[in-house]
Design an enzyme around this catalytic site. Structure first.
Site, short mmCIF file in Angstrom:
data_model
loop_
_atom_site.label_atom_id
_atom_site.label_comp_id
_atom_site.label_asym_id
_atom_site.label_seq_id
_atom_site.Cartn_x
_atom_site.Cartn_y
_atom_site.Cartn_z
N GLY A 50 0.87 -1.17 0.00
CA GLY A 50 0.00 0.00 0.00
C GLY A 50 0.90 1.22 0.00
O GLY A 50 1.79 1.33 0.85
N ALA A 51 0.67 2.12 -0.95
CA ALA A 51 1.59 3.24 -1.14
C ALA A 51 1.82 4.04 0.15
O ALA A 51 2.97 4.26 0.55
CB ALA A 51 1.09 4.13 -2.28
N ARG A 94 10.78 -0.67 -4.06
CA ARG A 94 9.72 -0.91 -5.05
C ARG A 94 9.65 0.34 -5.93
O ARG A 94 9.73 1.46 -5.43
CB ARG A 94 8.36 -1.19 -4.38
CG ARG A 94 8.37 -2.55 -3.66
CD ARG A 94 6.97 -2.99 -3.28
NE ARG A 94 6.21 -3.45 -4.44
CZ ARG A 94 4.90 -3.71 -4.41
NH1 ARG A 94 4.21 -3.54 -3.29
NH2 ARG A 94 4.28 -4.13 -5.48
N GLN A 201 -5.07 -9.37 -2.48
CA GLN A 201 -5.22 -8.37 -1.41
C GLN A 201 -6.69 -8.06 -1.14
O GLN A 201 -7.04 -7.69 -0.01
CB GLN A 201 -4.48 -7.07 -1.77
CG GLN A 201 -2.97 -7.17 -1.78
CD GLN A 201 -2.43 -7.50 -3.15
OE1 GLN A 201 -3.13 -8.07 -3.99
NE2 GLN A 201 -1.18 -7.16 -3.40
N ASP A 242 -1.14 4.40 -6.38
CA ASP A 242 0.25 4.30 -5.96
C ASP A 242 1.07 5.49 -6.43
O ASP A 242 2.10 5.83 -5.84
CB ASP A 242 0.87 3.00 -6.45
CG ASP A 242 0.25 1.81 -5.72
OD1 ASP A 242 -0.87 1.41 -6.09
OD2 ASP A 242 0.86 1.34 -4.74
N ASN A 252 -2.07 2.30 -10.29
CA ASN A 252 -2.63 1.56 -9.15
C ASN A 252 -2.52 0.07 -9.48
O ASN A 252 -2.07 -0.32 -10.56
CB ASN A 252 -4.09 2.00 -8.89
CG ASN A 252 -4.63 1.47 -7.57
OD1 ASN A 252 -3.93 1.52 -6.55
ND2 ASN A 252 -5.83 0.94 -7.55
#
Lengths: 361, 361
Positions: A50-51, A94, A201, A242, A252
């Site tokens: 999750g960003a 990431r 998720q 994101d 995203n």
């Protein structure tokens, strides 16, 4: 209503405790990060995802590096060198979410603003900064929820993808924050939860959060969302992001783009809920976002079991880009940006409250 | 090039041997059906799946019922009663594919045409009929392949969903038949295989067939198909069908509709490959197709392991309807129906060869 009954990110006695989200919903276990390298691993291997949540984790990762410098009695100069390495490692963990860079850039700004600070002062200063980033994220999500709830009609059936909930953020959530806020306002809603292959998720985390909250939820396969829309069962779609480019294109979780096209085709509003920290004004469009390609095994194995024949190739993009033209509105802590474009996105930053004046570059 | 190295449907010594496709690709095991009730179970529980394959299985299911009558020395009248029950049980085993009813109606026609037949003659006649249906299906798939290969450009990247291959049919396949025929013609192609949640027929079965054939294949999650299309990586889509209405609306595996909308949005041709036995002229549009809703557990469990929190609801439509307007062409054994509509679909039946004159109602 609780915003999150599990303390999924906790800073205790100089260590970062991260819920291992890979094991949800059936096992609650934590990874204790004692160094910034542990945080890099936790982000890469998606213990935390999750960003906003990885941004917060990175901020504490920097603090862990400062702690290492302190324990080794590094000079201020050597500390700054270690922090530079730690920042670069964390940024590289990431590639797609901008929040990692956003968090490390906050630390870098603090260091520039406090050029005379001792190693001890650096540690204390960066720890306060990380705690602020964490607290502000939750506060912003509540504002996002408040700003978004007016877009949710009474009795709305809402579709969401992946997890943009409490566990993807500091707490409360972005997309799920909007849903939580609508429920807190007394609206009845029901939620279709895309399972979100490959890492599920939606099935594992969003379903878990919604059950905890007692919000009516129905799990669906990603490939059935279109048919369910065509049957008139979906009133609106809300997802997280994101990274959002200066023109409103949004990166995203893979599958978001398909939903946006399907929403357009069916005339269903498609909302992106994200804090300003997710907006990357340094890139003009989504074409500049690096899309992470993850291991083929994430597709070909589920729960350690192979689901495909030996030797099959797999292509595993972790994210996709939804062009601004497919987004009905972006919901931020500073307000709702309808039909997002470059000008409106630049403007939203100027609508800052004191939080924004303090924290936005 | 083989059309199928596994004899997935085999009629031997009065028993029907069905490959247990639930166990693919890692285990090759067979269910031996000794009664029509075994066939009903095999279809319901998806040991055998794919509209043409379940049609063939149903035809042999009728033969098994006739065999039961023969072994019990039933009178011709009592045999006909048992066959009526068996037909009705087989028709009810799954609701969406028309091929079950198509197969039982062939048996009923034979019985009407042979009103004086003894139980022994009924057994022999229906066994010949089932063998014919089986052989004709393979022959039709080769014709579908031949008719479709002209739609496949050299070096085409083809996306397919679920499994419309040898294992979904008597052999050779419909959608995969087109791909096989193109490869046999010397065309270079590569295939994106949608994994096809929840039962992963793409990952398990289509990937298995393509690897066996040595056709370059890449497995993707269903939710990434749209993004891969937007990146210009897909030249055409070809899928099978479980039932096609008189106006060209096509029922097929859940997720097909989303692909068709995405194909339209990206200007990518979307083809449905299916034998005429899949066309149900008795229904005017897709709205009349009964969409099977299967167990929630198919979504919430993968390989026996729960992937979602206890208590979450799931909605598991097995199929969806793609309206004719989203279908570039339907590829049949009698030719290609471009921009399908009621008139063109009615016409294709009149273009029958000897097979069609013999077998089409």
């Amino acid at each position: 209503m609780s915003n999150n009954s599990i303390e999924h990110i906790a800073w205790r006695e100089g260590k970062l405790h991260l819920l291992d989200q890979r094991l949800l919903p059936h096992k609650i276990a934590f990874k204790v990060c004692e160094s910034h390298r542990d945080v890099v691993t936790a982000i890469k291997e998606m213990y935390v995802r999750g960003a906003p949540a990885i941004g917060i984790s990175a901020a504490f990762g920097i603090v862990l590096a400062a702690g290492e410098a302190l324990s080794k009695s590094f000079s201020s100069g050597k500390t700054r060198e270690l922090l530079k390495t730690a920042s670069s490692d964390l940024e590289g963990s990431r590639p797609t979410a901008v929040n990692l860079k956003w968090a490390t850039s906050k630390a870098k700004s603090w260091l520039s603003d406090n050029i005379e600070a001792s190693t001890e002062e650096i540690y204390t200063g960066l720890e306060m900064l990380a705690r602020d980033i964490f607290a502000d994220d939750i506060s912003n999500n509540r504002k996002i929820g408040f700003n978004g709830l007016k877009l949710v009609p009474q009795n709305a059936a809402i579709l969401t993808h992946c997890n943009a909930g409490a566990l993807a953020t500091g707490g409360y959530g972005t997309a799920l924050g909007v849903i939580r806020a609508a429920v807190e306002e007394g609206k009845k809603v029901s939620v279709f939860v895309d399972e979100t292959r490959p890492l599920l998720q939606g099935a594992r985390i969003t379903a878990f959060e919604l059950i905890e909250e007692g919000i009516p939820a129905t799990l669906i396969t990603d490939n059935s969302a279109g048919y369910i829309m065509s049957a008139g069962k979906v009133d609106l779609i809300v997802v997280g992001a994101d990274r959002i480019a200066a023109n409103g294109d949004a990166a995203n979780k893979i599958g978001t783009y398909s939903l946006a096209v399907l929403a357009k085709y069916h005339g269903i509003p498609f909302y992106v809920a994200a804090p300003l920290s997710t907006i990357d004004l340094s890139i003009s469009s989504g074409a500049e976002v690096v899309i992470e390609e993850r291991s083929e095994n994430e597709i070909t194995f589920i729960g350690g079991n192979s689901i495909a024949p030996e030797g099959i190739k797999a292509l595993n993009y972790a994210f996709d880009i939804t062009p601004a033209e497919l987004i009905t509105a972006i919901i931020t802590e500073n307000g709702v940006i309808e039909k997002p474009d470059k000008v409106k996105i630049a403007d939203i930053f100027t609508k800052g409250d004191t939080f924004l004046e303090k924290h936005t570059d």
